[in-house]
Design a protein around this motif. Structure first.
Motif, PDB file in Angstrom:
ATOM      1  N   LEU A  67       9.345  -7.127   9.915  1.00  0.00           N
ATOM      2  CA  LEU A  67      10.340  -7.076  10.614  1.00  0.00           C
ATOM      3  C   LEU A  67      11.584  -7.495   9.446  1.00  0.00           C
ATOM      4  O   LEU A  67      10.909  -7.822   8.470  1.00  0.00           O
ATOM      5  N   SER A  68      12.816  -7.476   9.726  1.00  0.00           N
ATOM      6  CA  SER A  68      13.504  -7.053   8.736  1.00  0.00           C
ATOM      7  C   SER A  68      14.938  -7.938   9.345  1.00  0.00           C
ATOM      8  O   SER A  68      16.222  -7.620   8.808  1.00  0.00           O
ATOM      9  N   SER A  69      15.035  -8.237  10.656  1.00  0.00           N
ATOM     10  CA  SER A  69      16.472  -9.340  11.119  1.00  0.00           C
ATOM     11  C   SER A  69      15.576  -9.674  12.061  1.00  0.00           C
ATOM     12  O   SER A  69      15.084  -8.468  12.931  1.00  0.00           O
ATOM     13  N   PRO A  70      15.900 -10.824  11.842  1.00  0.00           N
ATOM     14  CA  PRO A  70      15.494 -11.318  13.718  1.00  0.00           C
ATOM     15  C   PRO A  70      17.205 -11.254  15.590  1.00  0.00           C
ATOM     16  O   PRO A  70      16.638 -11.503  16.722  1.00  0.00           O
ATOM     17  N   GLY A  71      18.112 -10.818  14.591  1.00  0.00           N
ATOM     18  CA  GLY A  71      18.982 -10.067  15.267  1.00  0.00           C
ATOM     19  C   GLY A  71      19.640 -10.942  15.429  1.00  0.00           C
ATOM     20  O   GLY A  71      19.882 -12.569  15.498  1.00  0.00           O
ATOM     21  N   GLY A  72      20.274 -11.989  17.019  1.00  0.00           N
ATOM     22  CA  GLY A  72      21.344 -12.800  17.148  1.00  0.00           C
ATOM     23  C   GLY A  72      22.327 -13.341  16.289  1.00  0.00           C
ATOM     24  O   GLY A  72      22.093 -14.558  16.065  1.00  0.00           O
ATOM     25  N   GLY A  73      23.178 -12.930  15.066  1.00  0.00           N
ATOM     26  CA  GLY A  73      23.498 -13.335  13.858  1.00  0.00           C
ATOM     27  C   GLY A  73      23.091 -13.661  13.425  1.00  0.00           C
ATOM     28  O   GLY A  73      23.717 -13.815  11.597  1.00  0.00           O
ATOM     29  N   TYR A  74      21.372 -13.190  12.532  1.00  0.00           N
ATOM     30  CA  TYR A  74      21.120 -12.723  11.886  1.00  0.00           C
ATOM     31  C   TYR A  74      21.651 -11.833  10.505  1.00  0.00           C
ATOM     32  O   TYR A  74      21.095 -11.244  11.755  1.00  0.00           O
ATOM     33  N   GLN A  75      20.876 -11.887   9.029  1.00  0.00           N
ATOM     34  CA  GLN A  75      21.322 -11.024   8.461  1.00  0.00           C
ATOM     35  C   GLN A  75      20.169 -10.098   8.165  1.00  0.00           C
ATOM     36  O   GLN A  75      19.031 -10.697   9.204  1.00  0.00           O
ATOM     37  N   VAL A  76      20.492  -8.609   7.965  1.00  0.00           N
ATOM     38  CA  VAL A  76      19.560  -7.732   7.485  1.00  0.00           C
ATOM     39  C   VAL A  76      18.402  -7.853   6.591  1.00  0.00           C
ATOM     40  O   VAL A  76      19.276  -7.712   5.089  1.00  0.00           O
ATOM     41  N   ALA A  77      17.424  -8.124   6.237  1.00  0.00           N
ATOM     42  CA  ALA A  77      16.965  -8.220   4.874  1.00  0.00           C
ATOM     43  C   ALA A  77      16.794  -6.954   4.485  1.00  0.00           C
ATOM     44  O   ALA A  77      16.190  -5.969   5.334  1.00  0.00           O
ATOM     45  N   ASN A  78      15.614  -6.820   3.213  1.00  0.00           N
ATOM     46  CA  ASN A  78      15.242  -5.831   3.339  1.00  0.00           C
ATOM     47  C   ASN A  78      13.932  -5.413   2.148  1.00  0.00           C
ATOM     48  O   ASN A  78      13.905  -5.190   0.842  1.00  0.00           O
ATOM     49  N   PRO A  79      12.930  -5.638   2.523  1.00  0.00           N
ATOM     50  CA  PRO A  79      11.528  -6.115   2.056  1.00  0.00           C
ATOM     51  C   PRO A  79      10.588  -4.878   1.733  1.00  0.00           C
ATOM     52  O   PRO A  79       9.813  -3.984   2.517  1.00  0.00           O
ATOM     53  N   CYS A 204      21.266 -24.192  13.535  1.00  0.00           N
ATOM     54  CA  CYS A 204      20.374 -24.232  15.037  1.00  0.00           C
ATOM     55  C   CYS A 204      21.259 -23.083  15.696  1.00  0.00           C
ATOM     56  O   CYS A 204      21.540 -22.901  16.977  1.00  0.00           O
ATOM     57  N   ASN A 205      20.747 -21.973  15.110  1.00  0.00           N
ATOM     58  CA  ASN A 205      20.839 -20.162  15.735  1.00  0.00           C
ATOM     59  C   ASN A 205      19.167 -19.951  15.668  1.00  0.00           C
ATOM     60  O   ASN A 205      18.750 -19.876  14.988  1.00  0.00           O
ATOM     61  N   ASN A 206      18.370 -20.115  17.225  1.00  0.00           N
ATOM     62  CA  ASN A 206      17.674 -19.601  17.015  1.00  0.00           C
ATOM     63  C   ASN A 206      16.729 -18.834  17.673  1.00  0.00           C
ATOM     64  O   ASN A 206      18.003 -18.610  19.128  1.00  0.00           O
ATOM     65  N   GLN A 207      16.659 -18.158  17.857  1.00  0.00           N
ATOM     66  CA  GLN A 207      15.648 -16.720  18.383  1.00  0.00           C
ATOM     67  C   GLN A 207      14.510 -16.785  18.240  1.00  0.00           C
ATOM     68  O   GLN A 207      13.780 -16.732  17.631  1.00  0.00           O
ATOM     69  N   THR A 208      13.817 -15.916  19.303  1.00  0.00           N
ATOM     70  CA  THR A 208      12.564 -16.235  19.795  1.00  0.00           C
ATOM     71  C   THR A 208      11.977 -14.948  20.455  1.00  0.00           C
ATOM     72  O   THR A 208      12.618 -14.633  20.753  1.00  0.00           O
ATOM     73  N   ALA A 209      10.793 -14.587  20.477  1.00  0.00           N
ATOM     74  CA  ALA A 209      10.256 -13.445  21.082  1.00  0.00           C
ATOM     75  C   ALA A 209       8.654 -14.072  21.743  1.00  0.00           C
ATOM     76  O   ALA A 209       8.149 -14.864  20.788  1.00  0.00           O
ATOM     77  N   GLY A 210       7.993 -13.632  22.661  1.00  0.00           N
ATOM     78  CA  GLY A 210       6.994 -13.573  22.863  1.00  0.00           C
ATOM     79  C   GLY A 210       6.724 -14.345  24.311  1.00  0.00           C
ATOM     80  O   GLY A 210       8.065 -14.131  25.211  1.00  0.00           O
ATOM     81  N   THR A 211       5.870 -13.798  25.677  1.00  0.00           N
ATOM     82  CA  THR A 211       5.689 -14.386  26.484  1.00  0.00           C
ATOM     83  C   THR A 211       5.829 -15.357  27.101  1.00  0.00           C
ATOM     84  O   THR A 211       6.377 -16.166  28.519  1.00  0.00           O
ATOM     85  N   ALA A 212       5.290 -16.454  26.516  1.00  0.00           N
ATOM     86  CA  ALA A 212       6.389 -18.304  26.510  1.00  0.00           C
ATOM     87  C   ALA A 212       5.990 -18.416  25.144  1.00  0.00           C
ATOM     88  O   ALA A 212       6.198 -18.593  24.413  1.00  0.00           O
ATOM     89  N   VAL A 213       7.250 -19.688  24.900  1.00  0.00           N
ATOM     90  CA  VAL A 213       7.453 -20.169  23.865  1.00  0.00           C
ATOM     91  C   VAL A 213       8.223 -21.552  23.912  1.00  0.00           C
ATOM     92  O   VAL A 213       8.452 -21.487  24.828  1.00  0.00           O
TER      93      VAL A 213
END
Length: 322
Positions: A67-79, A204-213
């Motif tokens: 993962l380099s960015s969660p999206g939703g306004g988060y910045q993009v990392a460079n790992p 409180c910028n919360n970004q999630t992914a999954g079948t249940a969270v």
């Protein structure tokens, strides 16, 4: 590369098997952990970061699973490799690896990390002390494991889960974790596990992914001024019937960022885990092929250097997802 199938289609690979559920055993595996620190590189800067979740390629797994960015306004990392501080190289699981301090190739300071790879699960603790929003410390743990179905076969839901807890000290802080991967059955087509992600921000910028969270973020009740957080993301992929002797080859990668928070794995026997699971309204997979449901303990004296005599770059490289 084998054609990728979604997990819901995996039953097409299996025929005439018993519905009796027995078990699956772990045959062993290899893996590696890299720690590093990164500045943010937003495509199109100085414009806004992309709104979509982003991944980069992993030379170890051959997948676009870092993962380099969660999206939703988060910045993009460079790992990428040049920003790694320390790596295990590719080693047999289980192992314990920790590191403290150091400066990455782009000048970012790393905090501290501790990782326990049990083979079938990962426990971690990651901290970062730089000002929020400028740089982040990261951990990348990749695993390649083999499992075999025991006598009686297996019938149940196969998936994965991701569980975290920690503290964002201020509104600009962010804590992010993801799990991505998949598996093959008897050398067949690659079956993608559900993507899991928990990005819980001090504002409180919360970004999630999954079948249940389910998650709890104190920042959402105090005007975005940071605080304690916890979260659980489930990947219940689908029901599979597997014959005795079936072999599963599993590839998973966990990416974690602290900016400049502290973020730990949340053990599955922690009462908070049970409370979050109830909050999801769902259940854990009958068998998990990858998870963060164990705790990374404080290292014993000398543990930081267990693998220090043979540190090798893990081979993380910036590459578009295939």
């Amino acid at each position: 590369m084998n054609k990728t199938f979604f997990l819901a289609s995996a039953t097409a690979l299996l025929a005439g098997v018993s519905t009796a559920s027995a078990g699956i055993i772990w045959n062993g595996g290899t893996g590696g952990t890299s720690y590093g620190a990164t500045q943010y590189v937003c495509p199109g800067a100085p414009g806004p970061c992309s709104g979509a979740r982003q991944y980069i390629g992993n030379n170890f797994t051959g997948l676009g699973d870092i993962l380099s960015s969660p999206g939703g306004g988060y910045q993009v990392a460079n790992p990428v490799l040049g920003n790694n501080i320390a790596s295990t190289g590719i080693v047999n699981a289980p192992y314990l690896f920790g590191w403290n301090g150091g400066v990455s190739g782009d000048g970012s300071a790393f905090g501290s990390g501790n990782t326990r790879n049990n083979g079938t699960s990962v426990g971690f603790a990651l901290t970062d002390s730089a000002p929020g929003g400028g740089t982040a410390s990261y951990m990348i743990t990749s695993m390649i494991n083999t499992f075999t179905v025991t006598a009686g076969g297996f019938a149940g839901n196969i998936g994965d889960y991701l569980s975290i807890a920690g503290t964002n000290n201020f509104g600009n802080d962010a804590s992010v974790a993801s799990l991505r991967g998949g598996f093959t059955i008897n050398g067949g087509g690659f079956i993608a596990l559900p993507d899991l992600m928990l990005a819980l921000g001090g504002g409180c910028n919360n970004q999630t992914a999954g079948t249940a969270v389910a998650f709890r973020n104190a920042a959402c009740g105090n005007g975005g001024n940071g605080g304690r957080f916890s979260g659980l993301a489930l990947g219940n992929g689908g029901f599979l019937n597997l014959l005795q002797g079936a072999v599963l080859n599993v590839v998973t990668t966990i990416t974690v960022y602290a900016d400049p928070s502290s973020i730990d794995s949340l053990a599955s026997d922690d009462p908070l885990f049970a409370s979050l699971l109830a909050q999801t309204g769902s259940t854990l997979p009958d068998f998990s092929l990858g998870d963060s449901g164990s705790l990374a303990p404080a290292p014993e004296p000398g543990t930081w250097a267990i693998l220090g005599g043979s540190l090798l770059a893990m081979g993380i490289a910036l590459r578009k997802r295939a």
